[in-house]
Design a protein around this motif. Structure first.
Motif, PDB file in Angstrom:
ATOM      1  N   PRO A  48       0.812  -1.228   0.000  1.00  0.00           N
ATOM      2  CA  PRO A  48       0.000   0.000   0.000  1.00  0.00           C
ATOM      3  C   PRO A  48       0.841   1.272   0.000  1.00  0.00           C
ATOM      4  O   PRO A  48       0.448   2.269  -0.599  1.00  0.00           O
ATOM      5  CB  PRO A  48      -0.824  -0.116   1.280  1.00  0.00           C
ATOM      6  CG  PRO A  48      -0.897  -1.574   1.556  1.00  0.00           C
ATOM      7  CD  PRO A  48       0.398  -2.147   1.057  1.00  0.00           C
ATOM      8  N   SER A  49       1.987   1.238   0.643  1.00  0.00           N
ATOM      9  CA  SER A  49       2.831   2.440   0.669  1.00  0.00           C
ATOM     10  C   SER A  49       3.378   2.754  -0.719  1.00  0.00           C
ATOM     11  O   SER A  49       3.531   3.920  -1.085  1.00  0.00           O
ATOM     12  CB  SER A  49       3.972   2.276   1.666  1.00  0.00           C
ATOM     13  OG  SER A  49       4.790   1.186   1.304  1.00  0.00           O
ATOM     14  N   LEU A  50       3.665   1.720  -1.523  1.00  0.00           N
ATOM     15  CA  LEU A  50       4.132   1.948  -2.885  1.00  0.00           C
ATOM     16  C   LEU A  50       3.020   2.507  -3.760  1.00  0.00           C
ATOM     17  O   LEU A  50       3.253   3.379  -4.596  1.00  0.00           O
ATOM     18  CB  LEU A  50       4.676   0.655  -3.500  1.00  0.00           C
ATOM     19  CG  LEU A  50       5.967   0.116  -2.896  1.00  0.00           C
ATOM     20  CD1 LEU A  50       6.331  -1.218  -3.523  1.00  0.00           C
ATOM     21  CD2 LEU A  50       7.081   1.125  -3.082  1.00  0.00           C
ATOM     22  N   ILE A  51       1.822   2.000  -3.561  1.00  0.00           N
ATOM     23  CA  ILE A  51       0.674   2.507  -4.313  1.00  0.00           C
ATOM     24  C   ILE A  51       0.425   3.969  -3.961  1.00  0.00           C
ATOM     25  O   ILE A  51       0.233   4.809  -4.834  1.00  0.00           O
ATOM     26  CB  ILE A  51      -0.585   1.658  -4.031  1.00  0.00           C
ATOM     27  CG1 ILE A  51      -0.400   0.248  -4.602  1.00  0.00           C
ATOM     28  CG2 ILE A  51      -1.829   2.319  -4.613  1.00  0.00           C
ATOM     29  CD1 ILE A  51      -1.490  -0.722  -4.210  1.00  0.00           C
ATOM     30  N   ARG A  52       0.465   4.285  -2.669  1.00  0.00           N
ATOM     31  CA  ARG A  52       0.246   5.663  -2.224  1.00  0.00           C
ATOM     32  C   ARG A  52       1.341   6.590  -2.773  1.00  0.00           C
ATOM     33  O   ARG A  52       1.044   7.712  -3.193  1.00  0.00           O
ATOM     34  CB  ARG A  52       0.216   5.736  -0.698  1.00  0.00           C
ATOM     35  CG  ARG A  52      -0.046   7.166  -0.211  1.00  0.00           C
ATOM     36  CD  ARG A  52      -0.301   7.244   1.255  1.00  0.00           C
ATOM     37  NE  ARG A  52      -1.582   6.598   1.520  1.00  0.00           N
ATOM     38  CZ  ARG A  52      -1.831   5.858   2.583  1.00  0.00           C
ATOM     39  NH1 ARG A  52      -0.915   5.673   3.492  1.00  0.00           N
ATOM     40  NH2 ARG A  52      -3.016   5.313   2.763  1.00  0.00           N
ATOM     41  N   ALA A  53       2.585   6.124  -2.794  1.00  0.00           N
ATOM     42  CA  ALA A  53       3.675   6.947  -3.322  1.00  0.00           C
ATOM     43  C   ALA A  53       3.457   7.236  -4.813  1.00  0.00           C
ATOM     44  O   ALA A  53       3.666   8.367  -5.269  1.00  0.00           O
ATOM     45  CB  ALA A  53       5.011   6.259  -3.101  1.00  0.00           C
ATOM     46  N   LYS A  54       3.024   6.229  -5.559  1.00  0.00           N
ATOM     47  CA  LYS A  54       2.768   6.419  -6.984  1.00  0.00           C
ATOM     48  C   LYS A  54       1.598   7.378  -7.193  1.00  0.00           C
ATOM     49  O   LYS A  54       1.648   8.249  -8.065  1.00  0.00           O
ATOM     50  CB  LYS A  54       2.493   5.082  -7.657  1.00  0.00           C
ATOM     51  CG  LYS A  54       2.301   5.167  -9.149  1.00  0.00           C
ATOM     52  CD  LYS A  54       2.310   3.812  -9.777  1.00  0.00           C
ATOM     53  CE  LYS A  54       1.996   3.820 -11.246  1.00  0.00           C
ATOM     54  NZ  LYS A  54       2.782   4.651 -12.063  1.00  0.00           N
ATOM     55  N   GLU A  55       0.547   7.226  -6.398  1.00  0.00           N
ATOM     56  CA  GLU A  55      -0.597   8.128  -6.488  1.00  0.00           C
ATOM     57  C   GLU A  55      -0.189   9.562  -6.153  1.00  0.00           C
ATOM     58  O   GLU A  55      -0.642  10.516  -6.793  1.00  0.00           O
ATOM     59  CB  GLU A  55      -1.717   7.672  -5.561  1.00  0.00           C
ATOM     60  CG  GLU A  55      -2.413   6.419  -6.024  1.00  0.00           C
ATOM     61  CD  GLU A  55      -3.412   5.888  -5.015  1.00  0.00           C
ATOM     62  OE1 GLU A  55      -3.421   6.375  -3.853  1.00  0.00           O
ATOM     63  OE2 GLU A  55      -4.168   4.982  -5.374  1.00  0.00           O
ATOM     64  N   ASN A  56       0.667   9.730  -5.149  1.00  0.00           N
ATOM     65  CA  ASN A  56       1.123  11.065  -4.768  1.00  0.00           C
ATOM     66  C   ASN A  56       1.952  11.699  -5.880  1.00  0.00           C
ATOM     67  O   ASN A  56       1.846  12.905  -6.129  1.00  0.00           O
ATOM     68  CB  ASN A  56       1.912  11.026  -3.465  1.00  0.00           C
ATOM     69  CG  ASN A  56       1.010  10.853  -2.260  1.00  0.00           C
ATOM     70  OD1 ASN A  56      -0.199  11.057  -2.345  1.00  0.00           O
ATOM     71  ND2 ASN A  56       1.587  10.466  -1.134  1.00  0.00           N
ATOM     72  N   GLU A  57       2.785  10.912  -6.552  1.00  0.00           N
ATOM     73  CA  GLU A  57       3.579  11.433  -7.666  1.00  0.00           C
ATOM     74  C   GLU A  57       2.671  11.853  -8.818  1.00  0.00           C
ATOM     75  O   GLU A  57       2.889  12.893  -9.445  1.00  0.00           O
ATOM     76  CB  GLU A  57       4.596  10.394  -8.141  1.00  0.00           C
ATOM     77  CG  GLU A  57       5.784  10.249  -7.225  1.00  0.00           C
ATOM     78  CD  GLU A  57       6.540  11.544  -7.016  1.00  0.00           C
ATOM     79  OE1 GLU A  57       6.818  12.261  -8.011  1.00  0.00           O
ATOM     80  OE2 GLU A  57       6.840  11.870  -5.847  1.00  0.00           O
TER      81      GLU A  57
END
Length: 91
Positions: free
Chosen positions: A9-18
């Motif tokens: 989930p942290s990787l998904i959130r990081a991609k969404e934030n970018e």
């Protein structure tokens, strides 16, 4: 041991934030370009010229858009940061 096929989930959130950062910077670029084009149009009007009296109008508009894109998302204006902070939500 089987490795999970879904990203963390942290990787998904990081991609969404970018993606959100890019969208906010793109919005700032469009906003700045439209504002500068309108200002230039008003300046021409005050000088007694019309927008149609621009033989290199398309090139002028492109230069404005490229300048706005270059400045947007950087530390200078900061509109993208305000948008990003208001849209990203709490983590």
């Amino acid at each position: 041991m089987k490795i999970s096929e879904t990203p963390a989930p942290s990787l998904i959130r990081a991609k969404e934030n970018e993606t959100l950062k890019k969208a906010c910077a793109d919005f700032e670029a469009i906003f700045l370009a439209q504002m500068w084009k309108k200002m230039a149009s008003q300046a021409r009007e005050m000088g007694g010229r019309k927008d149609q009296d621009r033989p290199f109008g398309a090139m002028e508009d492109l230069a404005i858009e490229m300048s706005a894109e270059s400045l947007a998302g950087k530390d200078g204006n900061g509109l993208w940061k305000v948008l990003y902070d208001s849209l990203k939500g709490d983590e």
